[in-house]
Design a protein around this motif. Structure first.
Motif, short mmCIF file in Angstrom:
data_model
loop_
_atom_site.label_atom_id
_atom_site.label_comp_id
_atom_site.label_asym_id
_atom_site.label_seq_id
_atom_site.Cartn_x
_atom_site.Cartn_y
_atom_site.Cartn_z
N MET A 1 -69.20 -35.95 -6.30
CA MET A 1 -69.04 -34.56 -6.67
C MET A 1 -70.42 -33.93 -6.91
O MET A 1 -70.64 -32.79 -6.56
CB MET A 1 -68.14 -34.45 -7.89
N ALA A 2 -71.33 -34.71 -7.50
CA ALA A 2 -72.67 -34.18 -7.77
C ALA A 2 -73.40 -33.85 -6.47
O ALA A 2 -74.06 -32.82 -6.37
CB ALA A 2 -73.48 -35.18 -8.59
N ASP A 3 -73.25 -34.70 -5.46
CA ASP A 3 -73.88 -34.44 -4.16
C ASP A 3 -73.31 -33.19 -3.52
O ASP A 3 -74.03 -32.41 -2.89
CB ASP A 3 -73.72 -35.63 -3.22
N LEU A 4 -72.02 -33.01 -3.67
CA LEU A 4 -71.37 -31.82 -3.12
C LEU A 4 -71.89 -30.56 -3.82
O LEU A 4 -72.16 -29.55 -3.17
CB LEU A 4 -69.86 -31.96 -3.29
N ALA A 5 -72.05 -30.63 -5.13
CA ALA A 5 -72.58 -29.49 -5.89
C ALA A 5 -73.99 -29.16 -5.44
O ALA A 5 -74.33 -27.98 -5.26
CB ALA A 5 -72.55 -29.80 -7.39
N PRO A 24 -58.25 -24.93 2.94
CA PRO A 24 -57.82 -25.56 4.19
C PRO A 24 -59.01 -25.80 5.11
O PRO A 24 -59.90 -24.96 5.22
CB PRO A 24 -56.86 -24.54 4.79
N GLY A 25 -59.04 -26.95 5.73
CA GLY A 25 -60.10 -27.28 6.66
C GLY A 25 -61.22 -28.10 6.05
O GLY A 25 -62.01 -28.69 6.78
N PHE A 26 -61.30 -28.11 4.72
CA PHE A 26 -62.35 -28.92 4.08
C PHE A 26 -61.98 -30.39 4.26
O PHE A 26 -60.82 -30.77 4.15
CB PHE A 26 -62.47 -28.59 2.58
N PRO A 27 -62.97 -31.24 4.54
CA PRO A 27 -62.65 -32.67 4.73
C PRO A 27 -61.96 -33.26 3.50
O PRO A 27 -62.35 -32.95 2.37
CB PRO A 27 -64.02 -33.32 4.93
N PRO A 28 -60.95 -34.08 3.71
CA PRO A 28 -60.27 -34.69 2.56
C PRO A 28 -61.16 -35.74 1.89
O PRO A 28 -62.04 -36.31 2.53
CB PRO A 28 -59.04 -35.33 3.18
N PRO A 29 -60.93 -35.98 0.62
CA PRO A 29 -61.69 -37.04 -0.06
C PRO A 29 -61.43 -38.39 0.59
O PRO A 29 -60.35 -38.63 1.13
CB PRO A 29 -61.17 -37.02 -1.49
N VAL A 30 -62.42 -39.26 0.53
CA VAL A 30 -62.25 -40.62 1.04
C VAL A 30 -61.88 -41.58 -0.09
O VAL A 30 -61.61 -42.74 0.15
CB VAL A 30 -63.52 -41.12 1.79
N GLN A 36 -60.14 -40.95 -10.29
CA GLN A 36 -60.66 -39.97 -11.23
C GLN A 36 -61.84 -39.22 -10.65
O GLN A 36 -62.03 -38.05 -10.93
CB GLN A 36 -61.08 -40.65 -12.53
N LYS A 37 -62.63 -39.90 -9.86
CA LYS A 37 -63.80 -39.28 -9.24
C LYS A 37 -63.55 -39.17 -7.75
O LYS A 37 -63.29 -40.15 -7.08
CB LYS A 37 -65.06 -40.10 -9.50
N LEU A 67 -66.51 -48.80 -2.97
CA LEU A 67 -65.13 -48.80 -3.43
C LEU A 67 -65.03 -47.97 -4.69
O LEU A 67 -65.92 -47.99 -5.53
CB LEU A 67 -64.67 -50.23 -3.76
N ASP A 68 -63.92 -47.23 -4.83
CA ASP A 68 -63.69 -46.59 -6.12
C ASP A 68 -63.00 -47.62 -7.03
O ASP A 68 -62.70 -48.73 -6.60
CB ASP A 68 -62.92 -45.28 -5.98
N ARG A 69 -62.76 -47.27 -8.26
CA ARG A 69 -62.24 -48.27 -9.20
C ARG A 69 -60.84 -48.76 -8.85
O ARG A 69 -60.50 -49.90 -9.10
CB ARG A 69 -62.32 -47.78 -10.65
#
Length: 82
Positions: A1-5, A24-30, A36-37, A67-69
Protein backbone atom coordinates in the motif's frame (compact mmCIF):
# COMPACT_ATOMS: atom_id res chain seq x y z
CA UNK A 1 0.00 0.00 0.00
CA UNK A 2 2.90 2.35 0.77
CA UNK A 3 4.37 1.80 -2.70
CA UNK A 4 1.01 2.52 -4.26
CA UNK A 5 0.72 5.75 -2.26
CA UNK A 6 4.19 6.83 -3.43
CA UNK A 7 3.27 6.10 -7.05
CA UNK A 8 0.22 8.33 -6.69
CA UNK A 9 2.06 11.00 -4.70
CA UNK A 10 -0.29 10.80 -1.72
CA UNK A 11 -0.06 9.64 1.86
CA UNK A 12 -1.10 6.11 2.82
CA UNK A 13 -4.01 7.57 4.79
CA UNK A 14 -5.21 9.54 1.76
CA UNK A 15 -4.93 6.36 -0.31
CA UNK A 16 -7.03 4.46 2.24
CA UNK A 17 -9.62 7.23 2.35
CA UNK A 18 -9.97 7.70 -1.42
CA UNK A 19 -9.54 4.01 -2.40
CA UNK A 20 -8.44 4.57 -6.00
CA UNK A 21 -7.76 0.84 -6.13
CA UNK A 22 -11.51 0.19 -5.93
CA UNK A 23 -12.32 1.70 -9.35
CA UNK A 24 -13.25 -0.64 -12.20
CA UNK A 25 -10.23 -1.60 -14.26
CA UNK A 26 -7.69 -1.24 -11.47
CA UNK A 27 -5.58 -4.40 -11.13
CA UNK A 28 -6.86 -6.69 -8.39
CA UNK A 29 -4.70 -7.30 -5.33
CA UNK A 30 -2.41 -10.31 -5.47
CA UNK A 31 -2.76 -10.89 -1.73
CA UNK A 32 -5.04 -13.65 -0.53
CA UNK A 33 -8.67 -12.92 0.23
CA UNK A 34 -9.06 -11.77 3.80
CA UNK A 35 -5.51 -10.41 3.97
CA UNK A 36 -5.11 -7.42 6.27
CA UNK A 37 -2.53 -5.83 4.00
CA UNK A 38 -3.36 -5.58 0.34
CA UNK A 39 -0.57 -6.31 -2.12
CA UNK A 40 -0.50 -5.44 -5.83
CA UNK A 41 1.78 -6.51 -8.64
CA UNK A 42 4.14 -3.65 -9.46
CA UNK A 43 4.14 -4.27 -13.22
CA UNK A 44 0.35 -4.26 -13.33
CA UNK A 45 -0.04 -1.04 -11.34
CA UNK A 46 2.73 0.69 -13.33
CA UNK A 47 0.97 -0.19 -16.59
CA UNK A 48 -2.37 1.01 -15.21
CA UNK A 49 -0.96 4.38 -14.12
CA UNK A 50 0.84 4.79 -17.46
CA UNK A 51 -2.44 4.23 -19.33
CA UNK A 52 -1.24 0.97 -20.89
CA UNK A 53 -3.14 -2.29 -20.88
CA UNK A 54 -2.61 -4.20 -17.65
CA UNK A 55 -0.57 -7.35 -18.29
CA UNK A 56 -1.76 -10.68 -16.97
CA UNK A 57 0.11 -12.15 -14.04
CA UNK A 58 2.78 -14.56 -15.17
CA UNK A 59 1.33 -17.28 -12.96
CA UNK A 60 4.72 -18.86 -12.49
CA UNK A 61 6.55 -19.15 -9.22
CA UNK A 62 9.54 -16.90 -8.69
CA UNK A 63 12.17 -16.73 -5.96
CA UNK A 64 11.14 -13.11 -5.53
CA UNK A 65 7.50 -13.94 -4.74
CA UNK A 66 6.32 -12.97 -1.28
CA UNK A 67 3.66 -14.65 0.81
CA UNK A 68 1.13 -12.81 2.91
CA UNK A 69 0.42 -14.13 6.39
CA UNK A 70 -2.53 -16.25 5.26
CA UNK A 71 -0.45 -17.94 2.57
CA UNK A 72 2.51 -18.41 4.92
CA UNK A 73 0.29 -19.98 7.58
CA UNK A 74 -1.25 -22.35 5.04
CA UNK A 75 2.23 -23.28 3.78
CA UNK A 76 3.34 -24.13 7.33
CA UNK A 77 0.08 -25.88 8.24
CA UNK A 78 -0.72 -23.54 11.14
CA UNK A 79 -3.42 -20.98 11.87
CA UNK A 80 -2.94 -17.35 10.91
CA UNK A 81 -2.79 -16.34 14.57
CA UNK A 82 0.19 -18.62 15.12
Amino acid sequence: MADLAVALGVSVQTLRNTKPYAVPGFPPPVSSSGAQKLLWDGEQTAAYFAGRSVPALSGGESGDDLLDRHEAAAECGVGVGT
